[in-house]
Design a protein around this motif. Structure first.
Motif, short mmCIF file in Angstrom:
data_model
loop_
_atom_site.label_atom_id
_atom_site.label_comp_id
_atom_site.label_asym_id
_atom_site.label_seq_id
_atom_site.Cartn_x
_atom_site.Cartn_y
_atom_site.Cartn_z
N ILE A 39 1.10 -1.27 0.16
CA ILE A 39 0.00 0.01 0.04
C ILE A 39 0.78 1.14 -0.06
O ILE A 39 0.62 2.18 -0.71
N LEU A 40 2.11 1.10 0.89
CA LEU A 40 2.88 2.30 0.80
C LEU A 40 3.65 2.45 -0.57
O LEU A 40 3.77 3.76 -0.89
N MET A 41 4.15 1.62 -1.07
CA MET A 41 4.77 1.50 -2.37
C MET A 41 3.87 2.05 -3.35
O MET A 41 4.39 2.95 -4.25
N ALA A 42 2.34 1.68 -3.44
CA ALA A 42 1.49 2.15 -4.36
C ALA A 42 1.28 3.58 -4.23
O ALA A 42 1.36 4.51 -5.29
N SER A 43 1.25 3.72 -2.99
CA SER A 43 1.10 5.18 -2.63
C SER A 43 2.14 6.18 -3.13
O SER A 43 2.07 7.30 -3.78
N GLN A 44 3.39 5.54 -3.13
CA GLN A 44 4.77 6.34 -3.47
C GLN A 44 4.70 6.40 -4.90
O GLN A 44 5.02 7.59 -5.61
N ILE A 45 4.43 5.35 -5.58
CA ILE A 45 4.43 5.20 -7.14
C ILE A 45 3.42 6.50 -7.57
O ILE A 45 3.79 7.29 -8.74
N GLY A 46 2.39 6.57 -6.87
CA GLY A 46 1.25 7.74 -7.64
C GLY A 46 1.94 8.79 -7.08
O GLY A 46 1.74 9.72 -8.11
N LYS A 47 2.33 9.26 -6.09
CA LYS A 47 3.19 10.42 -5.98
C LYS A 47 4.20 10.68 -6.95
O LYS A 47 4.21 11.95 -7.32
N ARG A 48 5.05 9.76 -7.07
CA ARG A 48 6.03 9.84 -8.05
C ARG A 48 5.85 10.22 -9.56
O ARG A 48 6.34 11.24 -10.12
N VAL A 49 4.67 9.41 -10.05
CA VAL A 49 4.31 9.56 -11.25
C VAL A 49 3.72 10.96 -11.53
O VAL A 49 3.87 11.50 -12.56
N ALA A 50 3.05 11.58 -10.52
CA ALA A 50 2.35 12.80 -10.66
C ALA A 50 3.36 13.90 -10.53
O ALA A 50 3.31 15.00 -11.18
N GLN A 51 4.20 13.88 -9.57
CA GLN A 51 5.22 14.70 -9.66
C GLN A 51 6.21 14.73 -10.75
O GLN A 51 6.68 16.04 -11.36
N LEU A 52 6.54 13.72 -11.43
CA LEU A 52 7.62 13.65 -12.47
C LEU A 52 6.43 14.19 -13.69
O LEU A 52 6.92 14.89 -14.69
N ALA A 53 5.17 13.82 -13.66
CA ALA A 53 4.48 14.36 -15.21
C ALA A 53 4.22 15.78 -14.80
O ALA A 53 4.20 16.48 -16.00
N ALA A 54 4.20 16.49 -13.67
CA ALA A 54 3.97 17.60 -13.72
C ALA A 54 5.19 18.37 -14.23
O ALA A 54 5.13 19.22 -14.72
N THR A 55 6.41 17.89 -13.88
CA THR A 55 7.68 18.49 -14.14
C THR A 55 7.81 18.19 -15.69
O THR A 55 7.92 19.48 -16.48
N LEU A 56 7.50 17.43 -16.51
CA LEU A 56 7.67 17.01 -17.75
C LEU A 56 6.27 17.79 -18.59
O LEU A 56 6.59 18.10 -19.83
N VAL A 57 5.19 17.97 -18.01
CA VAL A 57 4.41 19.00 -18.63
C VAL A 57 4.99 20.44 -18.95
O VAL A 57 4.76 21.18 -19.91
N ARG A 58 5.42 20.81 -17.70
CA ARG A 58 6.16 22.04 -18.10
C ARG A 58 7.36 22.21 -18.91
O ARG A 58 7.49 22.89 -19.80
N ASN A 59 7.96 21.09 -18.92
CA ASN A 59 9.34 20.80 -19.68
C ASN A 59 9.33 19.48 -20.43
O ASN A 59 9.93 18.68 -20.14
N PRO A 60 8.69 19.59 -21.47
CA PRO A 60 8.40 18.14 -22.22
C PRO A 60 9.92 17.76 -22.65
O PRO A 60 10.78 18.42 -23.16
N VAL A 61 10.09 16.45 -22.74
CA VAL A 61 11.40 15.80 -23.60
C VAL A 61 11.17 15.98 -25.04
O VAL A 61 10.09 15.81 -25.36
N PRO A 62 11.91 16.11 -25.71
CA PRO A 62 11.86 16.28 -27.07
C PRO A 62 11.11 15.11 -27.84
O PRO A 62 10.26 15.54 -28.55
N TRP A 63 11.18 14.19 -27.41
CA TRP A 63 10.58 12.84 -28.18
C TRP A 63 9.05 12.61 -27.61
O TRP A 63 8.26 11.88 -28.26
N SER A 64 8.53 13.57 -26.82
CA SER A 64 7.06 13.50 -26.25
C SER A 64 6.30 14.27 -27.14
O SER A 64 5.28 14.11 -27.39
N VAL A 65 7.01 15.45 -27.62
CA VAL A 65 6.33 16.30 -28.44
C VAL A 65 6.25 16.05 -29.84
O VAL A 65 5.27 16.65 -30.57
N GLU A 66 7.23 15.22 -30.41
CA GLU A 66 7.10 14.94 -31.64
C GLU A 66 6.19 13.96 -32.14
O GLU A 66 5.90 12.79 -31.53
N PRO A 67 5.22 14.41 -33.00
CA PRO A 67 3.94 13.51 -33.49
C PRO A 67 4.47 12.44 -34.13
O PRO A 67 5.43 12.35 -34.96
#
Ligand SMILES: Cc1cc2nc3c(=O)[nH]c(=O)nc-3n(C[C@H](O)[C@H](O)[C@H](O)COP(=O)(O)O)c2cc1C
Length: 208
Positions: A166-194
């Motif tokens: 349960i603790l690890m699932a919670s940490q995964i959710g937090k890390r995924v959200a934190q990293l996604a928020a960072t990448l939305v602000r600063n996308p890696v080049p291969w994410s924006v290339e359609p």
């Protein structure tokens, strides 16, 4: 803009142990400000991939079942957490079908990805590896957690006693959200290339 985090449970049991861990992860993502969505593949009609390659031209699967709706949700997500129980030391058929049917045409590159696995006793590490192999070849970005996101349970709800899971699932959710928020602000080049429609696969940085 709020990031969108999608959790997908590949268990054939609605509300089962996988779903409990995935929703635990999503609740942690929501606490980080993410908009969360949850899909259970249980009871859904998802046929197998026939390797017809039609999806590379259509940008969707030619089969008109429930897959294409899920694919749309996956496309709009900034992060996806895949969950599966170990079924004979393998991903469930439901989740494998989803990966096979969508992996070729959905642009997952540069999205955040994570996997959460449950099992009664064995095969969980193999299932986690299967998910990691998929996410890595799709060029998703996978955050770690303090221990591997694997839980042990047999009957529905047993996973609640695995407090470390349960603790690890919670940490995964937090890390995924934190990293996604960072990448939305600063996308890696291969994410924006359609992905060019009609192109089949990527070799290096070239579409063939
Ligand atoms: C067809 C089938 C195969 C299974 N194979 C395994 C296995 O190889 N290893 C294991 O540890 N548990 C195995 N299990 C047990 C499930 O992984 C376990 O009950 C898990 O908690 C189910 O999660 P769920 O409630 O999300 O469906 C299997 C269950 C089913 C139905």
């Amino acid at each position: 803009m709020r990031t969108r985090i999608l959790g997908i449970s590949g268990s054939p049991r609605s509300g089962g142990n996988t779903s409990i861990l995935i929703t635990t992860a999503l609740e942690a993502a929501a606490k980080q400000g993410a908009k969360i969505e949850f899909i259970e593949l249980a009871g859904m009609n998802i046929d197998i991939c026939e390797h017809c390659n039609a999806c590379t031209d259509l940008g969707r699967c030619k089969k008109d079942d429930e897959l294409n709706k899920i694919a749309e949700t996956m496309l709009t997500a900034d992060g996806i957490i895949f969950g599966s129980p170990s079924h004979y030391a393998s991903l469930t058929t439901l989740l494998k079908n989803l990966l096979d049917r969508t992996g070729r045409f959905i642009h997952l590159e540069g999205k955040v990805g994570s996997g959460i696995v449950v099992g009664r006793r064995s095969g969980t590490d193999i299932v986690l590896s299967q998910l990691l192999f998929f996410m890595l070849v799709k060029e998703m970005i996978v955050p770690g957690s303090a221990f591997w996101p694997v839980g042990f349970s047999l009957n529905v709800g047993d996973i609640r006693s695995d407090t470390e899971a349960i603790l690890m699932a919670s940490q995964i959710g937090k890390r995924v959200a934190q990293l996604a928020a960072t990448l939305v602000r600063n996308p890696v080049p291969w994410s924006v290339e359609p992905r060019p429609v009609g192109q089949k696969v990527r070799f290096g940085d070239e579409w063939k």
